[in-house]
Design a protein around this motif. Structure first.
Motif, PDB file in Angstrom:
ATOM      1  N   LEU A 196       2.237 -19.960  47.240  1.00  0.00           N
ATOM      2  CA  LEU A 196       1.898 -20.108  45.775  1.00  0.00           C
ATOM      3  C   LEU A 196       2.597 -20.931  45.022  1.00  0.00           C
ATOM      4  CD1 LEU A 196       1.263 -16.113  45.221  1.00  0.00           C
ATOM      5  CD2 LEU A 196      -0.596 -17.948  45.176  1.00  0.00           C
ATOM      6  N   VAL A 197       4.097 -20.938  45.204  1.00  0.00           N
ATOM      7  CA  VAL A 197       4.939 -21.927  44.533  1.00  0.00           C
ATOM      8  C   VAL A 197       4.539 -23.455  45.064  1.00  0.00           C
ATOM      9  CG1 VAL A 197       7.346 -22.548  44.618  1.00  0.00           C
ATOM     10  CG2 VAL A 197       6.899 -20.027  44.272  1.00  0.00           C
ATOM     11  N   ASP A 198       4.369 -23.611  46.131  1.00  0.00           N
ATOM     12  CA  ASP A 198       3.960 -24.909  46.696  1.00  0.00           C
ATOM     13  C   ASP A 198       2.976 -25.491  45.986  1.00  0.00           C
ATOM     14  OD1 ASP A 198       6.164 -25.495  48.152  1.00  0.00           O
ATOM     15  OD2 ASP A 198       5.190 -24.754  50.141  1.00  0.00           O
ATOM     16  N   ARG A 199       1.620 -24.639  45.809  1.00  0.00           N
ATOM     17  CA  ARG A 199       0.436 -24.959  45.287  1.00  0.00           C
ATOM     18  C   ARG A 199       0.729 -25.141  43.519  1.00  0.00           C
ATOM     19  NH1 ARG A 199      -3.436 -20.675  46.444  1.00  0.00           N
ATOM     20  NH2 ARG A 199      -4.685 -21.549  45.502  1.00  0.00           N
ATOM     21  N   THR A 200       1.498 -24.519  43.065  1.00  0.00           N
ATOM     22  CA  THR A 200       1.590 -24.384  41.800  1.00  0.00           C
ATOM     23  C   THR A 200       2.371 -25.695  41.589  1.00  0.00           C
ATOM     24  OG1 THR A 200       1.705 -22.191  41.406  1.00  0.00           O
ATOM     25  CG2 THR A 200       2.881 -23.551  39.716  1.00  0.00           C
ATOM     26  N   ARG A 201       3.438 -26.097  42.049  1.00  0.00           N
ATOM     27  CA  ARG A 201       4.227 -27.395  42.190  1.00  0.00           C
ATOM     28  C   ARG A 201       3.531 -28.475  42.430  1.00  0.00           C
ATOM     29  NH1 ARG A 201       9.925 -25.289  45.081  1.00  0.00           N
ATOM     30  NH2 ARG A 201      10.835 -24.265  43.279  1.00  0.00           N
ATOM     31  N   SER A 202       2.552 -28.553  43.337  1.00  0.00           N
ATOM     32  CA  SER A 202       1.766 -29.619  43.549  1.00  0.00           C
ATOM     33  C   SER A 202       0.470 -29.865  42.512  1.00  0.00           C
ATOM     34  CB  SER A 202       0.958 -29.443  44.880  1.00  0.00           C
ATOM     35  OG  SER A 202       0.170 -28.529  44.863  1.00  0.00           O
ATOM     36  N   ALA A 204      -2.117 -27.907  42.649  1.00  0.00           N
ATOM     37  CA  ALA A 204      -3.440 -27.313  43.147  1.00  0.00           C
ATOM     38  C   ALA A 204      -3.746 -26.130  42.378  1.00  0.00           C
ATOM     39  CB  ALA A 204      -3.243 -27.358  44.658  1.00  0.00           C
ATOM     40  N   LEU A 205      -2.712 -25.223  41.863  1.00  0.00           N
ATOM     41  CA  LEU A 205      -2.789 -23.867  41.439  1.00  0.00           C
ATOM     42  C   LEU A 205      -2.428 -24.064  40.122  1.00  0.00           C
ATOM     43  CD1 LEU A 205      -3.678 -21.162  41.461  1.00  0.00           C
ATOM     44  CD2 LEU A 205      -1.351 -20.755  42.588  1.00  0.00           C
ATOM     45  N   PRO A 206      -3.296 -24.038  39.113  1.00  0.00           N
ATOM     46  CA  PRO A 206      -2.834 -24.196  37.537  1.00  0.00           C
ATOM     47  C   PRO A 206      -2.356 -22.876  37.252  1.00  0.00           C
ATOM     48  CG  PRO A 206      -5.244 -23.972  37.817  1.00  0.00           C
ATOM     49  CD  PRO A 206      -4.708 -23.994  39.123  1.00  0.00           C
ATOM     50  N   ALA A 207      -1.058 -22.398  37.388  1.00  0.00           N
ATOM     51  CA  ALA A 207      -0.649 -21.220  36.913  1.00  0.00           C
ATOM     52  C   ALA A 207      -0.412 -21.398  35.536  1.00  0.00           C
ATOM     53  CB  ALA A 207       0.724 -20.804  37.684  1.00  0.00           C
ATOM     54  N   PRO A 208      -0.829 -20.203  34.614  1.00  0.00           N
ATOM     55  CA  PRO A 208      -0.576 -20.264  33.127  1.00  0.00           C
ATOM     56  C   PRO A 208       0.908 -20.610  32.790  1.00  0.00           C
ATOM     57  CG  PRO A 208      -1.849 -18.361  33.954  1.00  0.00           C
ATOM     58  CD  PRO A 208      -1.130 -18.850  35.047  1.00  0.00           C
ATOM     59  N   THR A 209       1.051 -21.281  31.602  1.00  0.00           N
ATOM     60  CA  THR A 209       2.288 -21.353  30.993  1.00  0.00           C
ATOM     61  C   THR A 209       2.918 -20.337  30.577  1.00  0.00           C
ATOM     62  OG1 THR A 209       1.462 -23.478  30.170  1.00  0.00           O
ATOM     63  CG2 THR A 209       3.276 -22.583  29.123  1.00  0.00           C
ATOM     64  N   GLY A 210       4.058 -19.899  30.873  1.00  0.00           N
ATOM     65  CA  GLY A 210       4.822 -18.844  30.725  1.00  0.00           C
ATOM     66  C   GLY A 210       4.610 -17.534  31.681  1.00  0.00           C
ATOM     67  N   SER A 211       3.805 -17.778  32.541  1.00  0.00           N
ATOM     68  CA  SER A 211       3.713 -16.654  33.570  1.00  0.00           C
ATOM     69  C   SER A 211       4.912 -16.807  34.546  1.00  0.00           C
ATOM     70  CB  SER A 211       2.262 -17.020  34.325  1.00  0.00           C
ATOM     71  OG  SER A 211       2.492 -18.262  35.245  1.00  0.00           O
ATOM     72  N   ASP A 218       8.761 -23.844  38.269  1.00  0.00           N
ATOM     73  CA  ASP A 218       9.160 -24.778  37.441  1.00  0.00           C
ATOM     74  C   ASP A 218      10.983 -24.754  37.166  1.00  0.00           C
ATOM     75  OD1 ASP A 218       6.686 -25.857  37.354  1.00  0.00           O
ATOM     76  OD2 ASP A 218       6.412 -25.334  35.318  1.00  0.00           O
ATOM     77  N   HIS A 219      11.332 -23.729  37.502  1.00  0.00           N
ATOM     78  CA  HIS A 219      12.634 -23.534  37.151  1.00  0.00           C
ATOM     79  C   HIS A 219      13.724 -24.689  37.811  1.00  0.00           C
ATOM     80  CE1 HIS A 219      16.419 -21.257  35.729  1.00  0.00           C
ATOM     81  NE2 HIS A 219      16.747 -21.454  37.071  1.00  0.00           N
ATOM     82  N   ARG A 220      14.549 -25.074  37.078  1.00  0.00           N
ATOM     83  CA  ARG A 220      15.889 -25.938  37.442  1.00  0.00           C
ATOM     84  C   ARG A 220      17.295 -25.224  37.431  1.00  0.00           C
ATOM     85  NH1 ARG A 220      11.690 -27.686  39.040  1.00  0.00           N
ATOM     86  NH2 ARG A 220      10.834 -29.720  39.277  1.00  0.00           N
ATOM     87  N   ASP A 221      18.050 -25.207  38.103  1.00  0.00           N
ATOM     88  CA  ASP A 221      19.552 -24.783  38.076  1.00  0.00           C
ATOM     89  C   ASP A 221      20.119 -25.820  37.187  1.00  0.00           C
ATOM     90  OD1 ASP A 221      20.267 -26.921  39.459  1.00  0.00           O
ATOM     91  OD2 ASP A 221      20.499 -25.602  41.294  1.00  0.00           O
ATOM     92  N   PRO A 226      15.326 -27.791  41.501  1.00  0.00           N
ATOM     93  CA  PRO A 226      14.252 -26.806  41.647  1.00  0.00           C
ATOM     94  C   PRO A 226      14.895 -25.738  42.771  1.00  0.00           C
ATOM     95  CG  PRO A 226      13.413 -28.348  42.783  1.00  0.00           C
ATOM     96  CD  PRO A 226      14.703 -29.105  42.015  1.00  0.00           C
ATOM     97  N   LEU A 227      14.351 -24.442  42.619  1.00  0.00           N
ATOM     98  CA  LEU A 227      14.657 -23.608  43.511  1.00  0.00           C
ATOM     99  C   LEU A 227      14.239 -23.797  44.855  1.00  0.00           C
ATOM    100  CD1 LEU A 227      13.926 -20.186  41.469  1.00  0.00           C
ATOM    101  CD2 LEU A 227      16.321 -21.248  42.117  1.00  0.00           C
ATOM    102  N   PRO A 228      14.662 -23.599  46.023  1.00  0.00           N
ATOM    103  CA  PRO A 228      14.145 -23.908  47.395  1.00  0.00           C
ATOM    104  C   PRO A 228      12.877 -23.119  47.429  1.00  0.00           C
ATOM    105  CG  PRO A 228      16.607 -23.958  47.647  1.00  0.00           C
ATOM    106  CD  PRO A 228      16.312 -23.405  46.175  1.00  0.00           C
ATOM    107  N   ARG A 229      12.001 -23.293  48.422  1.00  0.00           N
ATOM    108  CA  ARG A 229      10.812 -22.706  48.232  1.00  0.00           C
ATOM    109  C   ARG A 229      10.917 -21.203  48.741  1.00  0.00           C
ATOM    110  NH1 ARG A 229       5.332 -22.758  51.344  1.00  0.00           N
ATOM    111  NH2 ARG A 229       5.379 -20.939  52.514  1.00  0.00           N
ATOM    112  N   ARG A 230      11.980 -20.956  49.632  1.00  0.00           N
ATOM    113  CA  ARG A 230      11.725 -19.665  50.087  1.00  0.00           C
ATOM    114  C   ARG A 230      12.765 -18.649  49.132  1.00  0.00           C
ATOM    115  NH1 ARG A 230      15.371 -15.811  51.703  1.00  0.00           N
ATOM    116  NH2 ARG A 230      17.214 -17.273  51.667  1.00  0.00           N
ATOM    117  N   ILE A 231      13.709 -19.255  48.270  1.00  0.00           N
ATOM    118  CA  ILE A 231      14.220 -18.595  47.038  1.00  0.00           C
ATOM    119  C   ILE A 231      13.374 -18.397  45.996  1.00  0.00           C
ATOM    120  CG2 ILE A 231      16.139 -18.659  45.486  1.00  0.00           C
ATOM    121  CD1 ILE A 231      17.078 -18.253  48.634  1.00  0.00           C
ATOM    122  N   ALA A 232      12.401 -19.267  45.798  1.00  0.00           N
ATOM    123  CA  ALA A 232      11.635 -19.106  44.794  1.00  0.00           C
ATOM    124  C   ALA A 232      10.479 -17.953  45.261  1.00  0.00           C
ATOM    125  CB  ALA A 232      10.637 -20.539  44.480  1.00  0.00           C
TER     126      ALA A 232
END
Length: 415
Positions: A196-202, A204-211, A218-221, A226-232
């Motif tokens: 789900l994270v990969d698809r959102t970042r690409s 392909a999955l339009p996750a709602p803003t603020g969800s 989208d988080h950046r440290d 960005p958070l690594p895929r597994r950590i996200a």
């Protein structure tokens, strides 16, 4: 310097599994001390309970969370690399990410989604025989939190995802098949959430803003990474899994209404009474048994020595039942919270301290909102019968739940 009492057994892991939630409290009573030493999983451990102990435990200058939880708990319940095991700036950054989701508007939105799920199920329950409330609650909360978090979930997937989230919740303190199921569920869950994270970042999955999905993807440290895929994936599950775990608190609320029927009338249409009732359910019934930390640097406290690196467990259940904090702690008395000022260290069913920067559960406000909605539905939206069943709550099983899951029959709408 006072001597810290020590458990006599060379290792008390089996005693912990045998005694469950009462393991620490019984020894504190035996030694007449809210601090004692033992060995768990062959590792020296200091156990604490009480208000002063909780205040100490959440002092981030004295304790850290890295490597505090046993690996078997990380591999099932919490996931490895999540916010629970971070310290310092990394923890503050990750916790701020999660707390950004906990706005009053967002909390009410999840509560409304849960309400909608509940009301949609009542006509179904009316037309069937016995209904196992815990099973139904898990499905409803999975649907609600996924919709809230921006996670797409086809109806055909709800059962599998709920079962996996339940297995993670149920397996942290387990051995044998329950633990193995948790391991497999964690692997499947992280693979699903990572996709789900990969698809959102690409895109392909339009996750709602603020969800939750969008915020975590989208988080950046602090260094802009960005958070690594597994950590996200772990952090996304840290939103979904604890929300589904609220089904246990709701079952306990139903049990309390059954055992104390006078409160059914008192909470109807009364927000203040509902708040008191929910807080006492959270104090009285067993949820997560303990929180873990490690000593950051050696220090002495009240005559007890805390060596650097030593694992420390805070007894959450024991603190919530400490006789110095709660008159008649083994009685269910919601009125004890009337006029009681807020206290960050009592009760602590989901940890203590400060929400935004400390290690208190980020979803505690969500929990309270969902429980209040559930109590309203149980008392005002529907009526039901409670047939004979095993409703005993064993404190030897962690996490605890009535064996029947709380069965109801003859469900009918009232509103």
């Amino acid at each position: 310097m006072a001597s810290t009492p020590a458990d006599r057994s060379p290792d008390s892991t089996l005693a912990l599994l045998r005694e469950g939630y009462r393991f620490m409290g019984s020894r504190c009573d035996r030694y007449d001390s809210d601090v004692f030493q033992t060995r768990l999983l062959l590792r020296r451990t200091i156990c604490l309970r009480g208000h002063a102990a909780a205040t100490l435990f959440y002092d981030q200058d004295r304790f850290e969370r890295a490597d505090a939880l046993p690996l078997r708990v990380q591999r099932t319940l919490t996931g490895r690399g999540g916010v629970q095991g971070l310290d310092g700036p990394a923890h503050r950054d990750r916790k701020a990410m999660l707390m950004s989701l906990m706005t009053p508007t967002a909390i009410r939105h999840l509560g409304q989604l849960f309400d909608d799920e509940w009301r949609a199920r009542i006509p179904v329950w009316e037309g069937v025989g016995p209904v196992v409330l815990h099973r139904e609650l898990g499905l409803m909360l999975t649907r609600a939190v996924c919709a809230w978090a921006g996670v797409p979930l086809a109806e055909g997937q709800v059962g599998r995802r709920t079962a996996d989230l339940h297995s993670m919740i149920d397996s942290g303190a387990a051995v044998g098949p329950r633990h193995w199921r948790g391991l497999l569920a964690r692997r499947r869950g992280e693979r699903w959430a990572g996709d789900l994270v990969d698809r959102t970042r690409s895109g392909a999955l339009p996750a709602p803003t603020g969800s939750a999905l969008r915020v975590i993807a989208d988080h950046r440290d602090a260094r802009g990474r960005p958070l690594p895929r597994r950590i996200a994936a772990v952090e996304l599950l840290n939103v979904l899994r604890p929300t589904v775990a609220v089904d246990r608190f709701v079952v306990f609320a139903a049990l309390a209404l059954h055992d104390h029927p006078a409160w059914r009338e008192r909470v109807c249409g009364d927000d203040e009474a509902t708040e008191l009732f929910v807080q006492e359910v959270r104090r009285y019934y067993p949820f997560f048994p303990a929180a873990a930390a490690r000593v950051r640097r050696s220090f002495d406290w009240h005559g007890h020595h805390f060596p650097r690196g030593r694992r420390v467990l805070l007894d959450l259940y024991g603190t919530n039942h400490h006789p110095a904090l709660w008159p008649e702690p083994e009685r269910f008395r919601p009125e004890r919270f009337a006029g009681r000022p807020p206290d960050a260290f009592a009760p602590i069913p989901q940890g203590g301290g400060e929400h935004h920067t400390g290690h208190r559960c980020a979803g505690e406000w969500l929990t309270i909102e969902l429980m209040k909605r559930a109590v309203t539905n149980l008392t005002s939206t529907m009526r039901y019968d409670v047939p004979p069943q095993n409703l005993a709550v064993s404190l030897r099983r962690m996490p605890a739940l009535p064996p029947s899951g709380f069965v109801v029959t003859n469900v009918r709408r009232t509103a």
